[in-house]
Structure formats: structure tokens, C-alpha cells
Design an enzyme around this catalytic site. Sequence first.
Site, PDB file in Angstrom:
ATOM      1  CD  GLU A  30     -11.178 -43.662  23.414  1.00 41.95           C
ATOM      2  OE1 GLU A  30     -11.040 -44.711  23.289  1.00 41.95           O
ATOM      3  OE2 GLU A  30     -12.438 -43.230  22.979  1.00 41.95           O
ATOM      4  CD  GLU A  44     -14.354 -38.219  20.095  1.00 43.07           C
ATOM      5  OE1 GLU A  44     -15.112 -39.194  20.183  1.00 43.07           O
ATOM      6  OE2 GLU A  44     -13.105 -38.548  19.903  1.00 43.07           O
TER       7      GLU A  44
END
EC number: 3.2.1.8
Length: 327
Positions: free
Chosen positions: A154, A262
Site C-alpha cells: 500500500e 487478499e
Amino acid sequence: MKFSSLLFTASLVAAMPASIEPRQAQESINKLIKAKGKLYYGTITDPNLLQSQQNNAVIKADFGQVTPENSMKWDATEPQQGKFNFGGGDQVVNFAAQNGLKVRGHALVWHSQLPQWVHNIKDKTQMKNAIENHIKNVAGHFKGKVYAWDVLNEIFDWDGSLRKDSPFTQVLGEEFVGIAFRAARAADPNAKLYINDYSIDDPNAAKLKAGMVAHVKKWVSQGIPIDGIGSQTHLDPGAANGVQAALQQMASTGVKEVAITELDIRSAPAADYATVTKACLNVPKCVGITVWGVSDKDSWRKEKDSLLFNAQYQAKPAYTAVVNALR
């Protein structure tokens, strides 16, 4: 006759193993996806989840890869500078080794779940040393036991630039990318090294995706050893149609592979899970899919019923849809 029948039944029960787990799904999605040439269909686990024999039984029966949900993150592995704790990660790796599962390490450098001592670093040399030492010790400890590492997690903002609230960007600018990947390559030369990010498949995040693609192309051309890009793929219902195009764009950056890392979909629509699965099948560089949990009761989106198994560990229609997509 009744008494002897009872004795016979009792003797059978006594002879049975104490912990027989039911088969929660009719077919292993990992076996099916490998038959299509992919490497794995995986999920997450961690020491707390390993306490559940039901959870473990589903993983062993239906999945081929595990990601530690939290136990390899910076706050878990180096809570105090220079003092490392690998206990949780070791449990996950040992479980994987005992059951023939691949491991995706997650995550070496992330602005979240980061000890305060890292946030306190303001000097470039000190931050560089902190990153290198952390990766050397963590990736080095698990050397040869991890298929792939999410080296960076991220790191992009919605406008496609590097995340402004990250202490790594604030202190080192773009330099931290090369520092982290080179340290990871030195620590475990055979592991695949990934950038893992969010909302890549979101049509409202076009700038983020474009920024990532441009940055990764540049970094790969500079010789930074980025092997793959992971798309987290946390979706809402009806949002799966952009996944294949996103994977194709990530694959165009020059990396060797891409993965869905994910996956969960709010309310677990069967059609959306099938669409995501087919997206990976249709992109040659997509090596596998990881769902972010086994049972709805353990999901970080637990009120959203986003996974393939319900709270009783029974396969949902979404699981059947994945099976059908893989046939």
C-alpha cells in the site's frame, strides 16, 4: 440382540480417531486451479487461527497456500529496534511445511502496523539502515521457506503518487523502494518479490492504477528487482468486472508475475467470485489467488459475509461457483 448391537457400536466408536473432521467442500479449489496451470488457490492463517482444528481442516483440504495475516508484519517481528520475534511467523511456516503449502510472506514494509520507533526516525541514513536491517533479519530468517514476499504494501495514494502519510516516503522519498527490494533480494535470492496494493481493480481508482503502472515500469527499467504485483481485490458486489483488465495492466509493467492476494467480496456473490477466478485464469502471468480468510466469522469484514465458507465452515454457493469456474 439389542445389547450386543450396542456393544458392537460402542467398540466401533472407541476404535475411531478422536478428531475426524468432515470434508467441508466436495472438491479442492487448489487442486483444480493447479490443473489449469496456476500455482495455488490460497488463504490466510495465523497463530490464533491455527488453534481451530476446523479452520485447519479446511485449509488442508481445499487450499494450497497460506499468508500470515499479521504475524510477519513489522510490529509483530521487530516491535523494538533490533529485537526480533519470529514466533508467530514460525508457527505459520511450520504448519505450511507440514501440509505442503506455499507461503506468501506479508508484509516487510508497510506504513501501517508499524512500531512508533520507526515513525520517530527522521534521518535518511537511519531510515535506510532500519529498512535494510529489518528486511535482512526477517526475510533472512525465513529464507527458503517463503515462495513470495510482499516487500512493499500500500505505497500509493489515490492520485497515483507515493503515499504522503508514509514515514518511508516522508524521509526517503522514492529511494525507499529500491532500498527495500534490493535488501529483500539479498536476504532471500529465490523468493519472488512483490509490490502489493489496494483498489487496483476499482474503476474509481484509475489514477492510482495508472500511477502504479508508470512507477513500476520505471523501477523495473532501473533494475530494481520487482518480480510481481499483487492486487488485494477487496470488492463490493458487482465490482469484479474490472479485475481482469487490472491484472493485464499490471502484467504489462515488465514484472514476471501477478497475483490476487487478499480477495474477499462483500456478501460473497457467487457470480463475482467466478468472475475473479476466471480473470486470473485468463491472464497468463497470474500465478494464483489468495482469499483473505477461511470462515466468515474470522473475516476482517465479518459482518459482510465476504468469504467462501460460512461461520460453521460450510462451503457457500461462492465456493461452488469457483469450482465450476475452474472446471
